[in-house]
Structure formats: C-alpha cells, structure tokens
Design a protein around this motif. Structure first.
Motif, PDB file in Angstrom:
ATOM      1  N   SER A 113     -39.202  33.005 -10.845  1.00 21.90           N
ATOM      2  CA  SER A 113     -40.088  34.154 -10.684  1.00 21.90           C
ATOM      3  C   SER A 113     -39.212  35.381 -10.430  1.00 21.90           C
ATOM      4  O   SER A 113     -38.094  35.268  -9.945  1.00 21.90           O
ATOM      5  CB  SER A 113     -41.044  33.937  -9.510  1.00 21.90           C
ATOM      6  N   TYR A 114     -39.738  36.546 -10.748  1.00 20.26           N
ATOM      7  CA  TYR A 114     -38.894  37.741 -10.687  1.00 20.26           C
ATOM      8  C   TYR A 114     -38.568  38.158  -9.264  1.00 20.26           C
ATOM      9  O   TYR A 114     -37.534  38.765  -9.004  1.00 20.26           O
ATOM     10  CB  TYR A 114     -39.592  38.903 -11.419  1.00 20.26           C
ATOM     11  N   GLU A 189     -33.537  28.711 -13.722  1.00 22.04           N
ATOM     12  CA  GLU A 189     -34.387  28.846 -14.914  1.00 22.04           C
ATOM     13  C   GLU A 189     -34.914  30.275 -15.075  1.00 22.04           C
ATOM     14  O   GLU A 189     -36.132  30.488 -15.184  1.00 22.04           O
ATOM     15  CB  GLU A 189     -35.535  27.851 -14.865  1.00 22.04           C
ATOM     16  N   PRO A 190     -34.030  31.271 -15.123  1.00 23.65           N
ATOM     17  CA  PRO A 190     -34.499  32.661 -15.109  1.00 23.65           C
ATOM     18  C   PRO A 190     -35.202  33.106 -16.379  1.00 23.65           C
ATOM     19  O   PRO A 190     -35.889  34.133 -16.362  1.00 23.65           O
ATOM     20  CB  PRO A 190     -33.194  33.449 -14.912  1.00 23.65           C
ATOM     21  N   LEU A 191     -35.065  32.381 -17.482  1.00 22.47           N
ATOM     22  CA  LEU A 191     -35.645  32.843 -18.745  1.00 22.47           C
ATOM     23  C   LEU A 191     -36.877  32.063 -19.163  1.00 22.47           C
ATOM     24  O   LEU A 191     -37.452  32.334 -20.208  1.00 22.47           O
ATOM     25  CB  LEU A 191     -34.590  32.746 -19.867  1.00 22.47           C
ATOM     26  N   ARG A 199     -36.075  35.492 -24.722  1.00 24.56           N
ATOM     27  CA  ARG A 199     -35.103  34.515 -24.217  1.00 24.56           C
ATOM     28  C   ARG A 199     -33.791  34.620 -24.977  1.00 24.56           C
ATOM     29  O   ARG A 199     -32.708  34.564 -24.392  1.00 24.56           O
ATOM     30  CB  ARG A 199     -35.665  33.088 -24.337  1.00 24.56           C
ATOM     31  N   THR A 200     -33.894  34.759 -26.299  1.00 23.31           N
ATOM     32  CA  THR A 200     -32.684  34.875 -27.120  1.00 23.31           C
ATOM     33  C   THR A 200     -31.897  36.124 -26.743  1.00 23.31           C
ATOM     34  O   THR A 200     -30.665  36.081 -26.596  1.00 23.31           O
ATOM     35  CB  THR A 200     -33.056  34.911 -28.611  1.00 23.31           C
ATOM     36  N   GLU A 226     -30.161  26.944 -24.420  1.00 18.81           N
ATOM     37  CA  GLU A 226     -29.563  27.783 -23.387  1.00 18.81           C
ATOM     38  C   GLU A 226     -28.274  27.166 -22.875  1.00 18.81           C
ATOM     39  O   GLU A 226     -27.257  27.838 -22.705  1.00 18.81           O
ATOM     40  CB  GLU A 226     -30.541  27.970 -22.220  1.00 18.81           C
ATOM     41  N   ALA A 227     -28.316  25.864 -22.603  1.00 17.35           N
ATOM     42  CA  ALA A 227     -27.141  25.185 -22.062  1.00 17.35           C
ATOM     43  C   ALA A 227     -25.975  25.236 -23.037  1.00 17.35           C
ATOM     44  O   ALA A 227     -24.840  25.566 -22.663  1.00 17.35           O
ATOM     45  CB  ALA A 227     -27.486  23.735 -21.722  1.00 17.35           C
TER      46      ALA A 227
END
Length: 387
Positions: A113-114, A189-191, A199-200, A226-227
């Motif tokens: 969450s932000y 998991e920020p994205l 996300r990209t 992502e990884a």
C-alpha cells in the motif's frame, strides 16, 4: 511488536531516524550487507520460517520470489523489525539487529500500500519523517529535491495523493524511502496494485534507481518477470524454505529442483518421466517410445544403474521444423506477437515449444520436433532434486 495494518505509522517509525551523517551530497555512501542466520519465525502454532539462512551483499538487488504464503513477506518484515523472531539472528552492516527497534536498523521500507498521508502534499509526504526527526531545513530541501528529480516528481510536489495516479503515488512512496538515504531499502510487493503498463514502467525506473544509488535492496514479489528483470540474485522460496539462491540466469537455466523448474518460465518447463540408463558407454534418458543421449550432462551424481527420473526442457529449447527426429500432433497454437507457443501432444504429454519462425502450423498438424540435449535438466523422480 507493531500492528502491520497501521502501515503509515509504522513507515514513519522506520523513517524517523537520524541519517544525515550516513550520506553526503553525492548520495548514498553506505550500502550495507544483510546476514540472516538460522532464522525461525512462528506465528501462533504455525512455523512460517525455519532455520533459514540468507546473505545479501552490500549494493545487491536481491529479490525474494515465491507463491503466496511461502514466507517471503514474513522474512522481509523480520529484517525490518516488524515481526519478532523465534530463533536465529539478523545482522545489518555486521551489527546484530535481531532485537533492535525498526527505527534503529538504518532501513527504509516501501509497502504494498502507498502509506501516504492524504491531507499532505507530495512535498510534505516526502519530507515528513525528516521534519519530525529535526533534520535541518536545508538538508530536507536537498534530499526532497534529489528524490523528486530521480522519480520525476518535480511538477507534482504541491499535489495531494488524491490528485495522483497509482503510479505517481507509488513513486512518492518510493521517494519517502529515498530521502532516508538508508543502508538497506526493503520493498514489499510495491508494484502489485498497478496495471501491467505501469508495472513495466516502474520496474524499469526501480532498476535504474538501483544503478544510480548503488544501494542494497531487498524486494518481495510473486511475479517472476519482476524477479528476473530486477534481481542481481534471487531467492526462490516455498513453505518458508529457500529452494534456490542465485543469479536469474543460473536459477532459470539450472533449477535445483522440480519446484523451481516449474515455478519459473512461461510456459513452465516441459517435464517428461523416464529412466536414466547407460548403454554402450553412453548415458541416455529413456522412455518406452524414444531415447535421448545426455552423456554430456553435468551430473551432480551420475547414476550407476537405471534410475527413474524426470527430464526438463524449456520451451525455447524444443525446436519445431522439418527433418527433426521426433513427431507429434499440434494441440494448440498461441500467437504472442514476436513469437508463438506451439503445444504438441507427444505420447499423451503436452510439450510446449516457443517458435519464432513463420512456418505455417495449424491445429492437428503432425510436425517434426526435437529437444536440445545440451540444454536439458534432469531430476530425481523420487525427491525432485537436480541430478
């Protein structure tokens, strides 16, 4: 310890540390190593993590990858000091931080969450922890300006979170961490709340940010893309255990077990059951229908006799074309733009091939194909470990 639901207050408990002496005007100067030793975490009657070891080198971007419930966020939160450990130790920059308060760990945490204050402008969100810590105004201005430039937030500094897009809010959340100029940056998991395009874009920005800062970053995700794109090294987790830890190329090409082999890759690695046999001085993978010589395979433990095993081969190492050794019927064709995935029904087993040719292929066609014997992986059928 702290209530994890109260992410804004916890973020500021972590952010509110004196770090002006850790970095100069040029930026971060103290990336720290992180050493986790024999870590065990129990939540009630459940053992989430048991006897886990992890070494993160100073300046690395390490990604913790795995399915939901595998313990990756729990591990990250224990490094941050948000979860009490049951046993083991956590060191940051060579100093035992196992029982240190979050604010004393010299870390910055970005939540899923932000965790932004809705009544504050972007500028005040970025500077909040520094202000309550008593950082001089000139230093606050320097850090905020630097973070805003890195994340392209300059035109947005006077706006409030409600006036921002999801990607902009996440950049502000990352900016709150950057102004900390911490030893270790943690990302949970920020994205995951963003759409695919954002996300990209943010994934690219995060990688470039790491290159500019040279900071130690530990990043949690369930997204293998992502990884693979972000990590200098990645730890694949399952059931609170690290299954494999290495560079993305190593983990992808030489998975240590069947779980890693099938978790990474899209489509997942093709798996075929058979036996390992030695015939006339050569080693073969055999099924009732065919055999493949694998004499050059770098065995960890070469079998002395016929051994039930599983052959794994990536879809890009299954070639389709005229004149190849095996034949199978096409069961599905998936166009993917610059390539296509051709699914073959091979003696009742579905085998995927990533094909970049423009050769016409239709459903139910019988086509010739072959496996690249130099790129296969072999696993013990009983235990699933790499041979």
């Amino acid at each position: 310890m702290a209530n994890l639901a109260n992410t804004v207050d916890m973020t500021d408990a972590i952010d509110a540390t004196g770090t002006a002496d850790m970095a100069d005007a040029a930026g971060l100067t103290n990336p720290a190593n992180v050493a986790v030793r024999n870590l065990t975490i129990r939540l009630g009657a459940n053992t989430v993590i048991e006897n886990l070891d992890l070494d993160v080198r100073a300046g690395e971007f390490v990604v913790l990858l795995g399915p939901s419930g595998c313990g990756k966020s729990t591990l990250l939160h224990s490094i941050a000091g948000l979860i009490d450990v049951s046993d083991g130790s956590i060191e940051i920059a060579g100093e035992d931080m196992t029982w240190a308060d979050p604010k004393d760990r010299r870390i910055a945490l970005v939540f899923q969450s932000y965790a932004l204050y809705p009544t504050m402008s972007v500028e005040r969100n970025l500077s909040f922890a520094l202000r309550i810590n008593g950082t001089p105004k000139a230093e606050i201005a320097r850090r905020v300006a630097r973070a805003a430039e890195m994340l392209q937030l300059g035109p947005l500094l006077k706006r409030k979170p409600a006036q921002l897009s999801g990607g902009q809010r996440q950049r502000v959340a990352i900016g709150r961490a950057i102004v900390r100029e911490a030893d270790v940056f943690l990302f949970d998991e920020p994205l995951s709340n963003l759409d695919a395009k954002l996300r990209t874009e943010l994934r690219r920005e995060l990688k470039q940010l790491h290159q500019r800062l040279g900071a130690t970053m530990i990043y949690v995700t369930h997204d293998q893309v992502e990884a693979m794109t972000l990590a200098t090294r990645m730890a694949v987790m399952r059931g609170g255990v690290i299954q494999q830890f290495g560079t993305p190329a190593e983990v992808y090409a030489r998975p240590d077990n069947l779980f890693v082999a099938t978790f990474l890759g899209s489509p997942a690695m093709n798996l075929l059951k058979g036996t390992m046999e030695t015939r006339d001085g050569a080693v073969y993978f055999c099924t009732p229908q065919w055999r493949l010589e694998v004499s050059a395979y770098p065995f960890k433990h070469a079998p002395a006799q016929a051994l039930p095993c599983v052959l794994g081969v990536r879809a890009e190492d299954v070639k389709v074309g005229a004149g190849l050794s095996e034949r199978a019927k096409v069961s599905l064709v998936e166009p993917m733009g610059n390539h296509r995935v051709i699914w073959l029904d091979y003696h009742g087993v579905q085998v995927a091939s990533i094909d970049q040719t423009k050769t016409p292929v239709a459903l139910a066609d019988t086509v010739a194909f072959s496996f690249d014997s130099e790129q296969v992986s072999l696993f013990d059928e009983a235990g699933g470990e790499r041979l």
